[in-house]
Write an enzyme that holds these catalytic residues in place. Structure first.
Site, PDB file in Angstrom:
ATOM      1  N   HIS A  95      -1.993 -37.767  -6.853  1.00  0.00           N
ATOM      2  CA  HIS A  95      -1.030 -38.303  -7.805  1.00  0.00           C
ATOM      3  C   HIS A  95      -1.776 -39.161  -8.826  1.00  0.00           C
ATOM      4  O   HIS A  95      -2.944 -39.489  -8.638  1.00  0.00           O
ATOM      5  CB  HIS A  95      -0.039 -39.246  -7.095  1.00  0.00           C
ATOM      6  CG  HIS A  95       0.676 -38.675  -5.932  1.00  0.00           C
ATOM      7  ND1 HIS A  95       1.972 -38.214  -6.007  1.00  0.00           N
ATOM      8  CD2 HIS A  95       0.306 -38.517  -4.632  1.00  0.00           C
ATOM      9  CE1 HIS A  95       2.368 -37.803  -4.812  1.00  0.00           C
ATOM     10  NE2 HIS A  95       1.376 -37.976  -3.961  1.00  0.00           N
ATOM     11  N   GLU A 147      -3.013 -41.747  -4.398  1.00  0.00           N
ATOM     12  CA  GLU A 147      -2.718 -42.118  -5.785  1.00  0.00           C
ATOM     13  C   GLU A 147      -4.013 -42.511  -6.476  1.00  0.00           C
ATOM     14  O   GLU A 147      -4.818 -43.269  -5.919  1.00  0.00           O
ATOM     15  CB  GLU A 147      -1.762 -43.317  -5.825  1.00  0.00           C
ATOM     16  CG  GLU A 147      -0.391 -43.036  -5.292  1.00  0.00           C
ATOM     17  CD  GLU A 147       0.560 -42.407  -6.306  1.00  0.00           C
ATOM     18  OE1 GLU A 147       0.140 -42.169  -7.463  1.00  0.00           O
ATOM     19  OE2 GLU A 147       1.717 -42.163  -5.932  1.00  0.00           O
ATOM     20  N   HIS A 200       0.614 -33.446  -7.297  1.00  0.00           N
ATOM     21  CA  HIS A 200       2.055 -33.643  -7.131  1.00  0.00           C
ATOM     22  C   HIS A 200       2.809 -32.592  -7.943  1.00  0.00           C
ATOM     23  O   HIS A 200       3.840 -32.074  -7.525  1.00  0.00           O
ATOM     24  CB  HIS A 200       2.413 -35.059  -7.568  1.00  0.00           C
ATOM     25  CG  HIS A 200       3.718 -35.550  -7.059  1.00  0.00           C
ATOM     26  ND1 HIS A 200       4.248 -36.738  -7.457  1.00  0.00           N
ATOM     27  CD2 HIS A 200       4.614 -35.030  -6.178  1.00  0.00           C
ATOM     28  CE1 HIS A 200       5.413 -36.929  -6.855  1.00  0.00           C
ATOM     29  NE2 HIS A 200       5.650 -35.904  -6.074  1.00  0.00           N
ATOM     30  N   ASP A 215       1.870 -35.107 -12.472  1.00  0.00           N
ATOM     31  CA  ASP A 215       0.610 -35.711 -12.043  1.00  0.00           C
ATOM     32  C   ASP A 215      -0.118 -34.858 -10.997  1.00  0.00           C
ATOM     33  O   ASP A 215       0.529 -34.098 -10.298  1.00  0.00           O
ATOM     34  CB  ASP A 215       0.860 -37.135 -11.517  1.00  0.00           C
ATOM     35  CG  ASP A 215       1.855 -37.226 -10.374  1.00  0.00           C
ATOM     36  OD1 ASP A 215       2.919 -36.580 -10.440  1.00  0.00           O
ATOM     37  OD2 ASP A 215       1.573 -37.951  -9.413  1.00  0.00           O
TER      38      ASP A 215
END
Length: 191
Positions: free
Chosen positions: A44, A126, A162, A172
């Site tokens: 992400h 992330e 994602h 993303d």
């Protein structure tokens, strides 16, 4: 690209150990379904407020401590309960929020190769960034070392964005994520 020798390892409780790794447990997780095989890594991007880097707003969001009055954008996040297993900051520092054995709440409504509910069988990572600019080289280095440590304890076979598992909702990690560079550091299959 050769994977740098990793100084990271994942302990028996599912927490990453190594120099500079920060641990901030999130309340936003729950148990994985019994017998789940964790074979997917989902990438992400995130920045809070959008386009701003540094600070602890992302960590505050993932730990349920984001102060809505700190920025006008944060009002849109009131009541949001979200987390990821890991955050790789622009500096390369890694923060872990959820143990690998637990289900982090990062993917939402999603499907991978016909399997719904990707949170059940994935690790969420992330990267501090946006869809609109390249990621820092040190982030790729940290991500390669993190991936190697995860593969030492999990049967990860796939890596995707994602956007690959929630195509109608997400974009993303975005067009500036260098999949070729990342793929050169591991043998995970994209898609």
């Amino acid at each position: 690209m050769t994977v740098p020798a990793t100084e990271f390892s994942v302990d028996a409780t599912g927490w990453l150990r190594g120099p500079g790794v920060r641990t901030l447990p999130s309340p936003h997780h729950d148990p994985r379904p019994p017998g789940t095989v964790v074979d997917l890594l989902v990438l992400h991007n995130i920045s809070l407020p959008p386009g701003d880097f540094g600070g602890d707003h992302i960590a505050a969001l993932f730990t349920g401590a984001l102060e809505p009055s700190a920025h006008p954008f944060f009002a849109s996040l009131i009541g949001v309960r979200v987390s990821a297993h890991f955050l790789v900051e622009r500096t390369g520092r890694i923060t872990q929020f959820v143990a690998c054995q637990e289900r982090a709440w990062h993917a939402g409504a999603s499907s991978h190769r016909g399997r719904p509910r990707c949170n059940d069988f994935s690790i969420g990572v992330e990267l501090e960034g946006t869809d609109f600019m390249p990621f820092a080289p040190v982030q790729y280095d940290a991500l390669a070392r993190l991936t190697a440590a995860l593969r030492a304890v999990l049967p990860l076979a796939w890596a995707c964005g994602h956007s690959d598992i929630a195509q109608e909702r997400k974009t993303d990690p975005g067009p500036f994520f260098d999949w070729l560079r990342y793929s050169a550091s591991n043998s995970l299959v994209r898609g």
